[in-house]
Design a protein around this motif. Structure first.
Motif, PDB file in Angstrom:
ATOM      1  N   SER A  91      28.944  19.348   3.349  1.00  0.00           N
ATOM      2  CA  SER A  91      28.055  18.755   4.353  1.00  0.00           C
ATOM      3  C   SER A  91      27.569  17.370   3.944  1.00  0.00           C
ATOM      4  O   SER A  91      27.006  16.645   4.753  1.00  0.00           O
ATOM      5  CB  SER A  91      26.861  19.676   4.641  1.00  0.00           C
ATOM      6  N   PHE A  92      27.798  16.995   2.668  1.00  0.00           N
ATOM      7  CA  PHE A  92      27.364  15.661   2.242  1.00  0.00           C
ATOM      8  C   PHE A  92      28.303  15.005   1.240  1.00  0.00           C
ATOM      9  O   PHE A  92      28.132  13.830   0.903  1.00  0.00           O
ATOM     10  CB  PHE A  92      25.947  15.706   1.649  1.00  0.00           C
ATOM     11  N   TRP A  93      29.307  15.728   0.743  1.00  0.00           N
ATOM     12  CA  TRP A  93      30.233  15.146  -0.228  1.00  0.00           C
ATOM     13  C   TRP A  93      31.623  15.693   0.026  1.00  0.00           C
ATOM     14  O   TRP A  93      31.793  16.895   0.194  1.00  0.00           O
ATOM     15  CB  TRP A  93      29.806  15.487  -1.652  1.00  0.00           C
ATOM     16  N   HIS A  94      32.600  14.799   0.019  1.00  0.00           N
ATOM     17  CA  HIS A  94      33.976  15.214   0.287  1.00  0.00           C
ATOM     18  C   HIS A  94      34.885  14.734  -0.840  1.00  0.00           C
ATOM     19  O   HIS A  94      34.714  13.624  -1.343  1.00  0.00           O
ATOM     20  CB  HIS A  94      34.458  14.628   1.620  1.00  0.00           C
ATOM     21  N   ALA A  95      35.810  15.566  -1.222  1.00  0.00           N
ATOM     22  CA  ALA A  95      36.855  15.180  -2.168  1.00  0.00           C
ATOM     23  C   ALA A  95      38.143  15.861  -1.727  1.00  0.00           C
ATOM     24  O   ALA A  95      38.134  17.017  -1.297  1.00  0.00           O
ATOM     25  CB  ALA A  95      36.500  15.595  -3.590  1.00  0.00           C
ATOM     26  N   ARG A  96      39.218  15.131  -1.831  1.00  0.00           N
ATOM     27  CA  ARG A  96      40.528  15.668  -1.458  1.00  0.00           C
ATOM     28  C   ARG A  96      41.139  16.425  -2.642  1.00  0.00           C
ATOM     29  O   ARG A  96      40.826  16.155  -3.795  1.00  0.00           O
ATOM     30  CB  ARG A  96      41.453  14.538  -1.013  1.00  0.00           C
ATOM     31  N   HIS A  97      42.027  17.311  -2.300  1.00  0.00           N
ATOM     32  CA  HIS A  97      42.775  18.082  -3.286  1.00  0.00           C
ATOM     33  C   HIS A  97      43.418  17.137  -4.311  1.00  0.00           C
ATOM     34  O   HIS A  97      43.416  17.404  -5.510  1.00  0.00           O
ATOM     35  CB  HIS A  97      43.835  18.900  -2.537  1.00  0.00           C
ATOM     36  N   SER A  98      43.938  16.011  -3.827  1.00  0.00           N
ATOM     37  CA  SER A  98      44.628  15.059  -4.700  1.00  0.00           C
ATOM     38  C   SER A  98      43.680  14.344  -5.664  1.00  0.00           C
ATOM     39  O   SER A  98      44.125  13.727  -6.626  1.00  0.00           O
ATOM     40  CB  SER A  98      45.373  14.022  -3.862  1.00  0.00           C
ATOM     41  N   GLN A  99      42.373  14.425  -5.435  1.00  0.00           N
ATOM     42  CA  GLN A  99      41.391  13.852  -6.351  1.00  0.00           C
ATOM     43  C   GLN A  99      40.919  14.890  -7.375  1.00  0.00           C
ATOM     44  O   GLN A  99      40.584  14.549  -8.500  1.00  0.00           O
ATOM     45  CB  GLN A  99      40.155  13.357  -5.585  1.00  0.00           C
ATOM     46  N   ILE A 100      40.881  16.130  -6.961  1.00  0.00           N
ATOM     47  CA  ILE A 100      40.269  17.181  -7.777  1.00  0.00           C
ATOM     48  C   ILE A 100      41.088  17.498  -9.026  1.00  0.00           C
ATOM     49  O   ILE A 100      40.548  17.549 -10.136  1.00  0.00           O
ATOM     50  CB  ILE A 100      40.030  18.440  -6.916  1.00  0.00           C
ATOM     51  N   TYR A 101      42.380  17.689  -8.871  1.00  0.00           N
ATOM     52  CA  TYR A 101      43.173  18.086 -10.038  1.00  0.00           C
ATOM     53  C   TYR A 101      43.293  16.991 -11.095  1.00  0.00           C
ATOM     54  O   TYR A 101      43.182  17.288 -12.290  1.00  0.00           O
ATOM     55  CB  TYR A 101      44.526  18.661  -9.596  1.00  0.00           C
ATOM     56  N   PRO A 102      43.465  15.722 -10.727  1.00  0.00           N
ATOM     57  CA  PRO A 102      43.434  14.684 -11.764  1.00  0.00           C
ATOM     58  C   PRO A 102      42.066  14.609 -12.469  1.00  0.00           C
ATOM     59  O   PRO A 102      42.003  14.380 -13.672  1.00  0.00           O
ATOM     60  CB  PRO A 102      43.729  13.391 -10.995  1.00  0.00           C
ATOM     61  N   GLU A 103      41.004  14.840 -11.718  1.00  0.00           N
ATOM     62  CA  GLU A 103      39.672  14.814 -12.337  1.00  0.00           C
ATOM     63  C   GLU A 103      39.505  16.001 -13.285  1.00  0.00           C
ATOM     64  O   GLU A 103      38.930  15.861 -14.370  1.00  0.00           O
ATOM     65  CB  GLU A 103      38.569  14.818 -11.275  1.00  0.00           C
ATOM     66  N   LEU A 104      40.021  17.165 -12.913  1.00  0.00           N
ATOM     67  CA  LEU A 104      39.978  18.322 -13.830  1.00  0.00           C
ATOM     68  C   LEU A 104      40.701  17.987 -15.128  1.00  0.00           C
ATOM     69  O   LEU A 104      40.223  18.317 -16.219  1.00  0.00           O
ATOM     70  CB  LEU A 104      40.606  19.560 -13.172  1.00  0.00           C
ATOM     71  N   LYS A 105      41.839  17.322 -15.015  1.00  0.00           N
ATOM     72  CA  LYS A 105      42.606  16.935 -16.210  1.00  0.00           C
ATOM     73  C   LYS A 105      41.778  16.004 -17.101  1.00  0.00           C
ATOM     74  O   LYS A 105      41.720  16.174 -18.323  1.00  0.00           O
ATOM     75  CB  LYS A 105      43.915  16.265 -15.797  1.00  0.00           C
ATOM     76  N   ARG A 106      41.099  15.023 -16.480  1.00  0.00           N
ATOM     77  CA  ARG A 106      40.260  14.103 -17.262  1.00  0.00           C
ATOM     78  C   ARG A 106      39.101  14.842 -17.933  1.00  0.00           C
ATOM     79  O   ARG A 106      38.764  14.567 -19.077  1.00  0.00           O
ATOM     80  CB  ARG A 106      39.720  12.980 -16.367  1.00  0.00           C
ATOM     81  N   LEU A 107      38.494  15.759 -17.209  1.00  0.00           N
ATOM     82  CA  LEU A 107      37.374  16.524 -17.774  1.00  0.00           C
ATOM     83  C   LEU A 107      37.830  17.354 -18.973  1.00  0.00           C
ATOM     84  O   LEU A 107      37.102  17.470 -19.971  1.00  0.00           O
ATOM     85  CB  LEU A 107      36.740  17.418 -16.704  1.00  0.00           C
TER      86      LEU A 107
END
Length: 186
Positions: free
Chosen positions: A33-49
């Protein structure tokens, strides 16, 4: 600053979660309802984390053969997340709004073209407001502070107010055209 990093660390802090479930939070649940992220953003960010040592994962079997990774915070990840939560930043620039930009340049449209776009925005924001109201029905009262539901509730109230205010602005735009429609407007 990688704000997505902290949005994801917060989800993972709430409890072990898979990448698929993180994606769903950004598309189907309160966070959306206030923040959006695409699937293509999530997995690279998981890798960085993972590379930064902020999260870890455990591979679990789902069903007979399907493996999935379930992520958890490391102590370093929890400390980084809490440090970010406590920080105070200056206000971000005004968010981009494509329809407001079109309104700004609406002199280049016919009134029929603009009203068609305006009516579409009214329908879309009305539908979004109704969906938020439906979610709000799950909160008979304000949840206690310190629970995930408390933050969900407060953010939902802000989303309800935002959509209500946006619809008020759209009504003002519509009223500004009262009686000025092109004869070809349907």
């Amino acid at each position: 600053m990688r704000t997505l990093k902290y949005a994801m660390l917060g989800l993972i802090k709430r409890g072990p979660i898979s990448g698929y479930d993180i994606s769903r939070e950004f598309s189907d649940n309160a966070l959306a309802s206030f923040w959006h992220a695409r699937h293509s953003q999530i997995y690279p960010e998981l890798k960085r984390l993972l590379e930064e040592g902020l999260i870890t994962y455990e591979t679990v079997i789902q069903g007979e053969k399907l493996e999935k990774k379930v992520y958890s915070l490391t102590p370093l990840g929890e400390a980084d997340f809490k440090s970010w939560l406590r920080s105070d930043e200056p206000l971000d620039p005004t968010p981009k709004d494509v329809f407001r930009l079109r309104t700004y340049y609406s002199e280049s449209l016919t009134s029929s073209e603009y009203l068609r776009l305006l009516d579409s925005q009214i329908r879309q924001h009305t539908a979004r407001l109704e969906a938020l109201k439906e979610t709000d029905r799950h909160f008979p009262e304000t949840p206690p502070f310190g629970t995930p539901e408390h933050g969900d509730y407060l953010v939902l109230q802000g989303a309800l107010m935002r959509e209500g205010a946006y619809l008020n602005w759209l009504a003002l735009c519509r009223d500004a055209f009262a009686g000025k429609e092109d004869p070809t407007h349907e």
